[in-house]
Design a protein around this motif. Structure first.
Motif, PDB file in Angstrom:
ATOM      1  N   LEU A 228       0.919  -1.383   0.042  1.00 40.55           N
ATOM      2  CA  LEU A 228      -0.033   0.044   0.157  1.00 40.55           C
ATOM      3  C   LEU A 228       0.865   1.320   0.077  1.00 40.55           C
ATOM      4  O   LEU A 228       0.522   2.116  -0.187  1.00 40.55           O
ATOM      5  N   GLY A 229       2.192   0.952  -0.071  1.00 40.26           N
ATOM      6  CA  GLY A 229       3.128   2.264  -0.051  1.00 40.26           C
ATOM      7  C   GLY A 229       3.604   2.459   1.358  1.00 40.26           C
ATOM      8  O   GLY A 229       3.362   1.879   2.434  1.00 40.26           O
ATOM      9  N   SER A 230       4.798   3.357   1.347  1.00 44.71           N
ATOM     10  CA  SER A 230       5.766   3.598   2.353  1.00 44.71           C
ATOM     11  C   SER A 230       5.049   4.412   3.755  1.00 44.71           C
ATOM     12  O   SER A 230       5.324   4.444   4.769  1.00 44.71           O
ATOM     13  N   LYS A 231       3.860   5.072   3.458  1.00 40.96           N
ATOM     14  CA  LYS A 231       3.040   5.705   4.407  1.00 40.96           C
ATOM     15  C   LYS A 231       2.801   5.097   5.628  1.00 40.96           C
ATOM     16  O   LYS A 231       2.861   5.689   6.616  1.00 40.96           O
ATOM     17  N   TYR A 232       2.888   3.643   5.589  1.00 44.33           N
ATOM     18  CA  TYR A 232       2.282   2.900   6.751  1.00 44.33           C
ATOM     19  C   TYR A 232       3.666   2.185   7.557  1.00 44.33           C
ATOM     20  O   TYR A 232       3.615   1.504   8.446  1.00 44.33           O
ATOM     21  N   ALA A 233       4.636   2.450   6.623  1.00 46.51           N
ATOM     22  CA  ALA A 233       6.142   1.618   7.102  1.00 46.51           C
ATOM     23  C   ALA A 233       6.206   1.923   8.814  1.00 46.51           C
ATOM     24  O   ALA A 233       6.706   1.146   9.278  1.00 46.51           O
ATOM     25  N   ASP A 234       5.914   2.958   9.134  1.00 46.50           N
ATOM     26  CA  ASP A 234       6.343   3.196  10.460  1.00 46.50           C
ATOM     27  C   ASP A 234       5.462   2.539  11.667  1.00 46.50           C
ATOM     28  O   ASP A 234       5.780   2.428  13.138  1.00 46.50           O
ATOM     29  N   ILE A 235       4.333   1.859  11.210  1.00 51.70           N
ATOM     30  CA  ILE A 235       3.413   1.238  11.895  1.00 51.70           C
ATOM     31  C   ILE A 235       3.177  -0.383  11.841  1.00 51.70           C
ATOM     32  O   ILE A 235       2.447  -1.072  12.389  1.00 51.70           O
ATOM     33  N   LEU A 236       3.944  -0.624  10.791  1.00 52.16           N
ATOM     34  CA  LEU A 236       3.799  -2.178  10.153  1.00 52.16           C
ATOM     35  C   LEU A 236       4.684  -3.058  10.573  1.00 52.16           C
ATOM     36  O   LEU A 236       5.607  -3.315  10.132  1.00 52.16           O
ATOM     37  N   PHE A 237       4.197  -4.306  11.039  1.00 48.29           N
ATOM     38  CA  PHE A 237       4.859  -5.695  10.926  1.00 48.29           C
ATOM     39  C   PHE A 237       4.146  -6.459   9.812  1.00 48.29           C
ATOM     40  O   PHE A 237       2.679  -6.590  10.000  1.00 48.29           O
ATOM     41  N   GLU A 238       4.634  -6.982   9.040  1.00 52.36           N
ATOM     42  CA  GLU A 238       4.108  -8.115   8.029  1.00 52.36           C
ATOM     43  C   GLU A 238       4.557  -9.581   8.291  1.00 52.36           C
ATOM     44  O   GLU A 238       5.970  -9.732   8.664  1.00 52.36           O
ATOM     45  N   PHE A 239       3.719 -10.446   8.495  1.00 54.96           N
ATOM     46  CA  PHE A 239       4.283 -11.662   9.018  1.00 54.96           C
ATOM     47  C   PHE A 239       3.843 -12.756   7.730  1.00 54.96           C
ATOM     48  O   PHE A 239       2.747 -12.975   7.409  1.00 54.96           O
ATOM     49  N   THR A 240       4.989 -13.179   7.258  1.00 56.55           N
ATOM     50  CA  THR A 240       4.679 -14.288   6.195  1.00 56.55           C
ATOM     51  C   THR A 240       5.447 -15.710   6.561  1.00 56.55           C
ATOM     52  O   THR A 240       5.879 -15.838   7.433  1.00 56.55           O
ATOM     53  N   ALA A 241       4.887 -16.648   5.677  1.00 58.34           N
ATOM     54  CA  ALA A 241       5.516 -18.161   5.895  1.00 58.34           C
ATOM     55  C   ALA A 241       5.366 -18.702   4.787  1.00 58.34           C
ATOM     56  O   ALA A 241       4.337 -18.726   4.186  1.00 58.34           O
ATOM     57  N   PRO A 242       6.225 -19.893   4.496  1.00 57.37           N
ATOM     58  CA  PRO A 242       6.074 -20.924   3.209  1.00 57.37           C
ATOM     59  C   PRO A 242       5.199 -21.928   3.943  1.00 57.37           C
ATOM     60  O   PRO A 242       5.039 -22.989   3.289  1.00 57.37           O
ATOM     61  N   THR A 243       4.839 -22.147   5.175  1.00 62.25           N
ATOM     62  CA  THR A 243       4.521 -22.997   5.907  1.00 62.25           C
ATOM     63  C   THR A 243       3.002 -23.464   5.620  1.00 62.25           C
ATOM     64  O   THR A 243       2.674 -24.785   5.324  1.00 62.25           O
ATOM     65  N   LYS A 244       2.233 -22.635   5.431  1.00 56.49           N
ATOM     66  CA  LYS A 244       0.745 -22.934   4.892  1.00 56.49           C
ATOM     67  C   LYS A 244       0.935 -23.237   3.431  1.00 56.49           C
ATOM     68  O   LYS A 244       0.239 -24.411   3.270  1.00 56.49           O
ATOM     69  N   THR A 245       1.607 -22.434   2.795  1.00 57.47           N
ATOM     70  CA  THR A 245       1.535 -22.354   1.308  1.00 57.47           C
ATOM     71  C   THR A 245       2.051 -23.920   0.816  1.00 57.47           C
ATOM     72  O   THR A 245       1.596 -24.448  -0.021  1.00 57.47           O
ATOM     73  N   PHE A 246       3.233 -24.585   1.542  1.00 57.19           N
ATOM     74  CA  PHE A 246       3.718 -25.730   1.039  1.00 57.19           C
ATOM     75  C   PHE A 246       3.602 -26.855   2.014  1.00 57.19           C
ATOM     76  O   PHE A 246       4.174 -27.971   1.882  1.00 57.19           O
ATOM     77  N   ASN A 247       2.596 -26.647   3.093  1.00 53.25           N
ATOM     78  CA  ASN A 247       2.534 -27.743   4.064  1.00 53.25           C
ATOM     79  C   ASN A 247       3.841 -28.122   4.705  1.00 53.25           C
ATOM     80  O   ASN A 247       4.164 -29.254   4.924  1.00 53.25           O
ATOM     81  N   LEU A 248       4.574 -27.182   5.452  1.00 53.75           N
ATOM     82  CA  LEU A 248       5.859 -27.294   6.127  1.00 53.75           C
ATOM     83  C   LEU A 248       5.682 -26.857   7.564  1.00 53.75           C
ATOM     84  O   LEU A 248       6.436 -26.672   8.160  1.00 53.75           O
ATOM     85  N   ALA A 249       4.434 -26.867   8.006  1.00 53.66           N
ATOM     86  CA  ALA A 249       4.269 -26.237   9.423  1.00 53.66           C
ATOM     87  C   ALA A 249       5.335 -26.940  10.674  1.00 53.66           C
ATOM     88  O   ALA A 249       5.729 -26.350  11.427  1.00 53.66           O
ATOM     89  N   GLY A 250       5.540 -28.132  10.263  1.00 54.25           N
ATOM     90  CA  GLY A 250       6.384 -28.901  11.287  1.00 54.25           C
ATOM     91  C   GLY A 250       7.748 -28.465  11.224  1.00 54.25           C
ATOM     92  O   GLY A 250       8.736 -29.026  11.948  1.00 54.25           O
ATOM     93  N   LEU A 251       8.150 -27.862  10.257  1.00 58.44           N
ATOM     94  CA  LEU A 251       9.410 -27.499  10.011  1.00 58.44           C
ATOM     95  C   LEU A 251      10.007 -26.228  10.581  1.00 58.44           C
ATOM     96  O   LEU A 251      11.035 -25.587  10.461  1.00 58.44           O
ATOM     97  N   LEU A 252       8.872 -25.513  11.224  1.00 57.11           N
ATOM     98  CA  LEU A 252       9.021 -24.250  11.951  1.00 57.11           C
ATOM     99  C   LEU A 252       9.892 -23.110  10.958  1.00 57.11           C
ATOM    100  O   LEU A 252      11.036 -22.958  10.843  1.00 57.11           O
TER     101      LEU A 252
END
Ligand SMILES: Cc1ncc(COP(=O)(O)O)c(C=O)c1O
Length: 402
Positions: A228-252
């Motif tokens: 959405l742009g740098s406007k929100y950078a000072d308040i933003l944390f984004e959390f991503t993972a390959p674990t849902k996408t590729f079924n790797l939850a057990g690999l943390l």
């Protein structure tokens, strides 16, 4: 396997004697006579991982030394490449912090930017560990409950309520689920911008959980908050993972993106204060292989999910009292079962488990606004899903005759 398919999404795996929590919890609760009960609950998949990932893990197991690791340039390149290719998102590696999971990272971010006694916004019905994260960090929950348009079967955000809650001087953070588990909304850029503007105005940090971002159904496109742009950078944390996408939850394995250097430092210090967060050797190997080599596996999986959504859609259209809240993203389906008329959520759960022999995540887990809803995990072979739906139809028919 169908003729065009490259991967096996059809074989029904035997997981009773595996270490799967999803399957084990049934026997724990119902005893040894529960082998026929099928769980479509916990959000991992009834599929083996992509062979490209398995090959990389076997190779690592055969040749690597398992000492203390750092994330290599190749690891960051794989993650950054994925974000660019799949999400048109340009990530600088200086913004990335590693974690063994999205929930550990969210808990850590809460410790970085809130104090016990503060208030945090969540949007129920929502992934219940958000509640645990808030409570365990001494925070009071402000529930900006999602609004269900009964006629359209569509959830939306009550922005007036969100603004009022964000304006509370003790409110310091919001945990946002994008796309939303369990209701399946893929928030639009406009909705996310409104959330961002409200949070920016009131100095509320946005902890945006994007673990389901790789799953959008046709006609929907996930907007990453960071896009959405740098406007929100000072308040933003984004959390991503390959674990849902590729079924790797057990690999943390998970990657947090924090664009503001001071905010990232606060996150990293909070992580150090609990002994540090990192990705295990096998987590890194799997993540790198997934992002570099398993894209075709995901694309094929998305077509399987479409088939499974269609099956549930037909089922809900056929069965009185059950309605599908049309998912826009995630591999979950949110079924409105209020029309079945059970006297209590306990009675509905009991019926599904003991009569229909199926085990879902009951809606009330996600907050009271989820009472009498059921969350079904669609990441399974179509034949298994078909069995589950047949079981329910037969049990409902028997209930009618009694
Ligand atoms: C929205 C959401 N966030 C986080 C998680 C868990 O992530 P992790 O296993 O990386 O902590 C899940 C798992 O179902 C989820 O649905």
């Amino acid at each position: 396997m169908t003729q065009q398919s490259q991967y096996d999404f059809d074989t029904v795996l035997e997981r009773h004697d595996s270490t799967s929590i999803k399957w084990h919890m049934i026997e724990e609760a119902m005893g040894p006579d529960s082998k026929d009960v099928i769980p479509l609950s916990v959000a991992d998949m009834e599929f083996k991982p992509a062979p490209e990932i398995v090959d990389a893990l076997v190779n690592a197991a055969s040749h690597d030394v398992f000492g203390y690791d750092y994330a290599t340039d190749d690891y960051y390149d794989a993650f950054i490449g994925w974000m660019k290719r799949r999400h048109h998102c340009i990530v600088d590696r200086d913004w990335v912090s590693l974690s063994d999971g999205v929930m550990p990272a969210i808990n850590t971010a809460l410790r970085a930017v809130t104090h016990p006694g503060d208030k945090v916004i969540i949007q129920r019905p929502v992934y219940y560990p958000f509640t645990f994260a808030a409570e365990r960090n001494g925070l009071t929950i402000l529930d900006n409950e999602l609004v269900l348009d009964e006629a359209a079967g569509h959830y939306s955000i009550d922005f007036d309520d969100l603004e009022a809650k964000a304006a509370d001087p003790r409110c310091t953070a919001m945990i946002l689920c994008n796309p939303h588990n369990p209701v399946g909304r893929v928030w639009t850029a406009e909705e996310l911008t409104r959330i961002g503007d409200i949070c920016l105005k009131h100095g509320v940090y946005v902890l945006c959980d994007e673990i389901h971002a790789d799953f959008a159904h046709p006609g929907h496109e996930v907007t990453l908050f960071g896009n959405l742009g740098s406007k929100y950078a000072d308040i933003l944390f984004e959390f991503t993972a390959p674990t849902k996408t590729f079924n790797l939850a057990g690999l943390l394995c998970s990657n947090a993106i924090i664009r503001n250097a001071d905010l990232k430092r606060r996150f990293d210090v909070a992580a150090e204060n609990i002994g540090g967060l990192t990705v295990s050797h096998f987590g890194m190997v799997a993540c790198q292989a997934a992002y570099n080599h398993a894209e075709a596996w995901l694309d094929e999986l998305l077509t399987v999910l479409e088939r499974n959504v269609a099956l549930v859609r037909e089922f809900a259209a056929r069965v009185d009292g059950i309605r599908l809240i049309e998912p826009e993203g995630t591999y979950l389906a949110w079924l409105d079962c209020r029309g079945l008329g059970f006297a209590s959520v306990d009675a509905q759960r009991e019926f599904l488990r003991t009569k229909a022999r199926v085990w879902f995540d009951e809606g009330s887990l996600f907050g009271h606004s989820g009472d009498f809803f059921e969350r079904i995990n669609l990441a399974c072979p179509t034949a298994l899903l078909q069995r589950v739906l047949n079981n329910i139809e037969q049990a409902l028919a028997a209930r009618q005759h009694n």
